[in-house]
Write an enzyme that holds these catalytic residues in place. Structure first.
Site, short mmCIF file in Angstrom:
data_model
loop_
_atom_site.label_atom_id
_atom_site.label_comp_id
_atom_site.label_asym_id
_atom_site.label_seq_id
_atom_site.Cartn_x
_atom_site.Cartn_y
_atom_site.Cartn_z
N SER A 99 5.83 4.97 -4.74
CA SER A 99 4.51 5.56 -4.90
C SER A 99 3.92 6.18 -3.64
CB SER A 99 3.53 4.53 -5.45
OG SER A 99 3.72 4.39 -6.83
N LYS B 136 -6.26 4.72 -0.55
CA LYS B 136 -5.95 4.66 -1.98
C LYS B 136 -6.90 3.68 -2.67
CE LYS B 136 -1.89 4.13 -5.03
NZ LYS B 136 -0.45 3.74 -5.08
N SER C 167 2.35 7.00 -7.49
CA SER C 167 0.97 6.88 -7.89
C SER C 167 -0.04 7.24 -6.78
CB SER C 167 0.71 5.45 -8.34
OG SER C 167 0.88 4.55 -7.27
#
Lengths: 542, 537
Positions: B214, B115, B190
């Site tokens: 997330s 990420k 996210s």
């Protein structure tokens, strides 16, 4: 971190290190420029004001009571910063002692240096504080280019130490006396970086070497009433941190920074007057003068019925013009939006840990002063000996060798202090050791050498080092205490100066000194003066 | 997939990571008695292929690059992909080392996506934000460092909602990632890029971060396994902070085993994160039972509590039904399942938003354009700050900073921040009580399956409400495993539904063990999205 430096360098190729471009239209910057020009204009006033310092004190109106409180930031002399492994060395080239943590890079996290806790506990104990066994860190939030994270890691509602006091002996020249000043709190926090302003004022640069250096903030009770008391409080704090070894306490380098709050109220009024914060105090002397100036300024406004012109503000002490000037007015209270620092666990102290530190504390200045006082030393000696950690150590080491306190004090206060002053040396620089001073005193006491020879040897020891015994032997300085030998020399002096003998016997008894001098000269100063005079008198009067 | 005889790891692995051959085996995973839908451990399969020379790392990278070329234009999972050459170089090196008989790490050749809010020294790390466009950190996050040390190959930085603030990747400053199951839908967020990348087999496993769900919600939306470890289990060093007291780096995999192997690689104390735990990291996989050796009731005696508040009104009926089916499956495996009420559950959402936003308003202060990131030239300091942040930060981030700043302001602190902390304590306690009664708590991972791109973009409150299933777990600091358990209808393939399993603090091992059995015994569910189904065969 060379990579980051390089990256920023590319962004602003006209600069040497990570920096920002800030136009000098900010109020903080303004004052800097104003200061520069004003200090040039008014440098001539310096001398005048300094000399009137003590007078000013006496001139203070009796109708008003000044109230002074002090916030002190002490930079801790830990090997590394508070929350990362960077070392801090004052005066290093900008941005050479930085890392992702103290630069506030994304993803970097603070990890507490345990020495910070140790030092805080030490100072808390030395200041007679109550320790918080369960304290924490908080974030104090504001934007400024020298603050990399946009918040300062500090302590807010639970400081590690609180409710203590500091005992101070006011020097005799300022009236003397013992004072106790309250300590409100001691808390841990991190220092910010520094802004460097370019000469043309087009932009500013950020040096983050200092960012993240551990500080202890010490807040006093508003217990001081004049500049001298405030300066003595600060000086005692400096001694304390030096005795404890938690800071070098150097004001010029900013290792010890004092901000003072000054207000004035009519005698009898219980409500405090409006307080003004004074910054930029780079020495105890300037602190004392700044406070007395500020008191006088406020008293004058009061007495002219213009007390409303005293507003809550930060004023800067101008060394050049010897006055305080407005730095920034406070527009209400700043909201720092404190909240607990989630990146750091709470600070839990264990009794064992605290006891360990307590037991390892050195004797502190106040303890030393009281001990020296009990030895029968005068306050002047006490303050001189106890107020400098190194002198006190020297003194104590000499006593440990069995020397008499008063004699040692005399030697240190007179000849040794004089020598240090002349040669601009500290007690650590001189070659004389406590052992040899004790030996010297003992040698005089037991009659091996005379006091006069002692002094000569002392200066040799101070400048060259060596041992008392060696010097005595090498130079053949052992005192002559054999009455027969002295008698011989007396006889010779009398025989060589018949004229003077006649005069003496004729009533000019002052000539005894002449004969003593002759004998001393003949003995190269080694004759025991008591014995010499005794024998001389016998012979002359017989 | 090829049949492999056993997982006698042919060469010794790093001792910390040794896998006892008697427990988890590729045989168990890959040669289930009947044709099965049980997902294999890609990591173990790959390792076996590499070490038996049935596959070279170079071939692996070549096929990876082909897949990226085919899928990435449709999905946009990545914000940054390394050059083909740099990946091939790593592959060559690995091939050479294997050929030379050198020891290779347990993640050797494992393609790991990271990420974009997790720092990587050799790739940009923007956190999905314009203000860090082009920013390259000078260091690897501890999790990334450990992955690399164990031989993992970082194949790119994945898209995300800016600084983790969103549930769809629509708040990314750069692009919106599509859901591999239906490219008109969001992948969740996210960590949407990391979830989509695993789902579409653009990598083997990926790292995400989970502040309020997330990792778990996008795992649910994309039909992959998502693991949010206990707070403190994985170092946060190098993770761009959103809400420090809630943030956790998590793992995505296409099987429970893979998520567990990745967690094992990155877990453990780190001296650069004062909140990382010193709790011992067990070898999670050593407790795995192989599917073939399973008794008829392998989870006999396990007490499972289905959180009642998570299957009530407001939750999609298809989701509820999938979760009830999962509960039945647990019962079939021998568990006792009963509903448990957590009355404080609904308090989680407001408490979470107050705390997360308060912390974020502080954590994001460092993005000021002074030291790094993009600076807007200004005549005056406050304008420099204002302009740099106004241009660099997106509207969702700005809104959250404003709300967080408000909540921490003098006069409001007690009403918001302090009160939310009190609620957090209540929630923590109620979870602790429930976990004294039950071994594992279960719930949906999200109240719905993946929704359409744009559907909730202008309705932040609806989007925030979607976090109801997950935020409590962050407030309580507990570990949770999300794994696909069923589908709701949508077109020919349906959309996956994720089951959330919540365990006691630092008991990821139990979640993984139970999750593995659940996954290996679940029938008629194959969680490979249509976009890659053919090429995976």
């Amino acid at each position: 971190m060379s990579y980051t430096i390089f990256r920023t360098f590319q962004l602003h190729p006209f600069l040497l290190y990570p920096t920002s471009i800030l136009k000098l239209q900010n109020r903080f910057f303004h004052s800097t420029t104003i200061k520069a020009t004003q200090s040039q204009q008014t440098q001539t006033q310096t001398k005048h004001s300094t000399s009137t310092q003590s007078k000013k004190l006496n001139n203070l109106p009796k109708d008003y009571e000044p109230i002074i409180g002090i916030e002190t930031h002490v930079q801790l002399s830990t090997n590394t910063k508070a929350f990362c492994n960077c070392p801090y060395n004052y005066g290093s080239f900008p941005n050479t002692s930085i890392c992702p943590v103290c630069m506030g890079l994304p993803g970097a996290l603070p990890v507490l240096n345990s020495k910070v806790i140790e030092f805080a506990v030490k100072l808390g104990l030395a200041l007679n504080c109550e320790l918080a066994f369960d304290s924490k860190f908080d974030r104090k939030q504001y934007f400024y280019p020298d603050l990399p994270k946009g918040y300062q890691i500090s302590q807010f509602d639970v400081p590690i130490a609180s409710s203590g006091f500091l005992d101070v002996d006011i020097p005799l020249e300022y009236g003397g006396g013992h004072k106790r000043f309250g300590i409100t709190r001691v808390h841990m926090e991190e220092d910010a970086g520094k802004l460097l302003h370019t000469e043309n004022g087009n932009y500013s640069q950020v040096d983050l070497n200092r960012a993240g250096v551990p500080l202890l903030e010490i807040v006093s009770e508003p217990d001081m009433r004049n500049g001298i008391e405030a300066a003595e409080y600060a000086a005692e704090l400096q001694r304390l941190v030096r005795y404890l070894g938690v800071s070098n306490g150097n004001m010029q380098e900013g290792s010890l920074r004092c901000d003072v709050n000054v207000s004035v109220r009519p005698i009898g009024q219980s409500k405090f007057g409006t307080k003004v914060e004074v910054k930029n105090l780079n020495s105890f002397a300037s602190m004392s003068r700044a406070i007395d100036f500020e008191i006088a300024r406020q008293v004058q406004l009061h007495s002219q019925g213009q007390a409303d012109q005293i507003v809550q503000e930060t004023r800067s002490w101008e060394e050049g013009s010897q006055r305080t000037i407005t730095m920034r007015k406070k527009e209400g209270l700043a909201d720092y939006r404190y909240f607990p620092e989630p990146d750091l666990p709470s600070v839990i102290l264990y009794q064992e840990y605290v006891d360990g530190i307590k037991n390892s504390l050195p004797e502190l200045p106040e303890g030393k002063r009281r001990r020296y006082e009990k030895m029968g030393l005068g306050m002047q000696d006490v303050l001189f000996l106890a107020n400098d950690k190194n002198i006190a150590e020297f003194f104590d080491a000499t006593l440990a060798k069995g020397a008499d306190a008063k004699l040692v004090a005399n030697w240190i206060m007179s000849d040794i202090a004089g020598f240090m002053k002349n040669e601009k040396l500290t007690i650590n620089d001189i070659k004389l050791t406590p052992e040899e001073l004790a030996e010297l005193i003992a040698s005089i006491k037991d009659g091996t050498i005379s006091g006069k020879i002692g002094k000569e040897i002392l200066f040799e020891l101070l400048a060259e080092g060596g041992s008392v015994k060696e010097i005595i032997e090498k130079k053949d300085l052992v005192q002559i205490t054999d009455p027969v030998e002295i008698e011989k020399m007396v006889d010779k002096a009398i025989a060589d100066n018949p004229k003077q003998v006649e005069q003496y016997r004729g009533g000019k008894t002052k000539l005894q000194g002449f004969f003593a001098g002759q004998v001393m000269k003949a003995s190269k100063g080694k004759a025991n003066p008591g014995l010499l005079n005794k024998i001389l008198l016998e012979k002359l009067n017989s | 997939m090829k049949m492999l005889s056993t997982l006698q790891t042919p060469r010794s692995t790093l001792s910390r990571f040794s896998l006892p051959s008697s427990t988890i085996t590729t045989q168990a995973i890959l040669t289930h008695p009947q044709p099965t839908t049980a997902p294999p451990s890609q990591i173990l399969t790959l390792r076996h292929s590499l070490l038996t020379n049935t596959l070279s790392a170079t071939d692996l990278i070549q096929s990876h690059l082909t897949r990226i070329r085919l899928t990435e234009p449709h999905l946009r999972s990545f914000l940054h992909l390394p050059s083909d050459q740099s990946l091939l170089d790593q592959a060559h090196d690995l091939d050479r080392r294997i050929a030379a008989g050198e020891e290779v790490g347990p993640l050797a050749g494992v393609l790991v996506a990271v990420k974009d809010n997790i720092c990587t020294a050799d790739m940009p790390s923007t956190g999905g934000s314009r203000i860090l466009d082009g920013y390259r950190p000078p260091f690897d996050a501890t999790a990334v460092k450990r992955v690399k040390e164990l031989g993992g190959i970082v194949v790119g930085k994945t898209n995300m909602d800016e600084f983790g603030m969103g549930s769809t990747t629509e708040a990314s400053a750069f692009q919106v990632t599509a859901n591999p199951w239906d490219v008109s839908r969001v992948p969740g967020g996210s960590s949407g890029g990391s979830a989509a990348a695993v789902s579409a087999r653009q990598c083997v496993v990926s790292l995400g971060s989970d502040t309020g769900g997330s990792v778990r919600q996008p795992a649910s939306f994309c039909g992959v396994v998502g693991l949010k470890p206990t707070y403190g289990r994985v170092s946060r060093f190098g993770l761009m902070a959103y809400a420090s007291s809630l943030d956790a780096i998590g793992c995505f995999g296409s099987s429970v085993a893979d998520a567990g192997i990745l967690l094992h690689a990155i877990a453990g104390h780190d001296r650069f994160d004062a909140t990382s735990s010193k709790q011992e990291v067990p070898n999670f996989l050593s407790h795995f039972d192989s599917a073939s050796s399973l008794e008829s009731k392998p989870l006999k005696g396990l007490r499972i509590g289905l959180i009642r508040e998570t299957i009530e009104d407001g939750v999609d009926a298809g989701v509820v039904s999938a979760i009830r089916d999962a509960a039945s499956h647990f019962e079939a495996l021998g568990c006792s399942v009963s509903e448990v009420s957590l009355p404080s559950f609904s308090l989680g959402l407001p408490a979470y938003y107050v705390l997360a936003l308060s912390e974020s308003s502080s954590n994001l202060s460092r993005y000021d354009g002074i030291r790094y990131g993009n600076q807007v030239y200004a005549e005056e300091l406050n304008s420099l700050y204002g302009e740099s942040r106004a241009k660099g930060l997106g509207s969702e981030v700005k809104m959250r900073i404003l709300m967080g700043t408000y909540a921490l302001s003098a006069g409001y602190y007690d009403a918001y921040y302090k009160r939310a902390q009190q609620v957090r304590t209540i929630i923590r306690n109620s979870f602790k009580e429930a976990l004294d009664q039950y071994d594992i708590l279960i719930s949906p991972a999200a109240p719905s399956a993946a929704y359409k791109i744009g559907e909730k973009k202008n309705d932040p409150l609806a989007m925030y409400a979607g976090d109801i299933m997950t935020v409590n777990v962050n407030l309580a600091g507990l570990p949770a495993l999300v794994l696909p358990c069923g589908f709701i209808e949508n077109g020919p393939t349906g959309l996956p539904v994720g089951l959330q399993m919540i365990g006691a603090a630092f008991n990821e091992g139990e979640l993984l063990r139970v999750g593995h059995i659940f996954e290996q015994t679940l029938e008629n569910c194959r969680f490979v999205p249509p976009i890659v189904a053919d090429s995976v065969e």
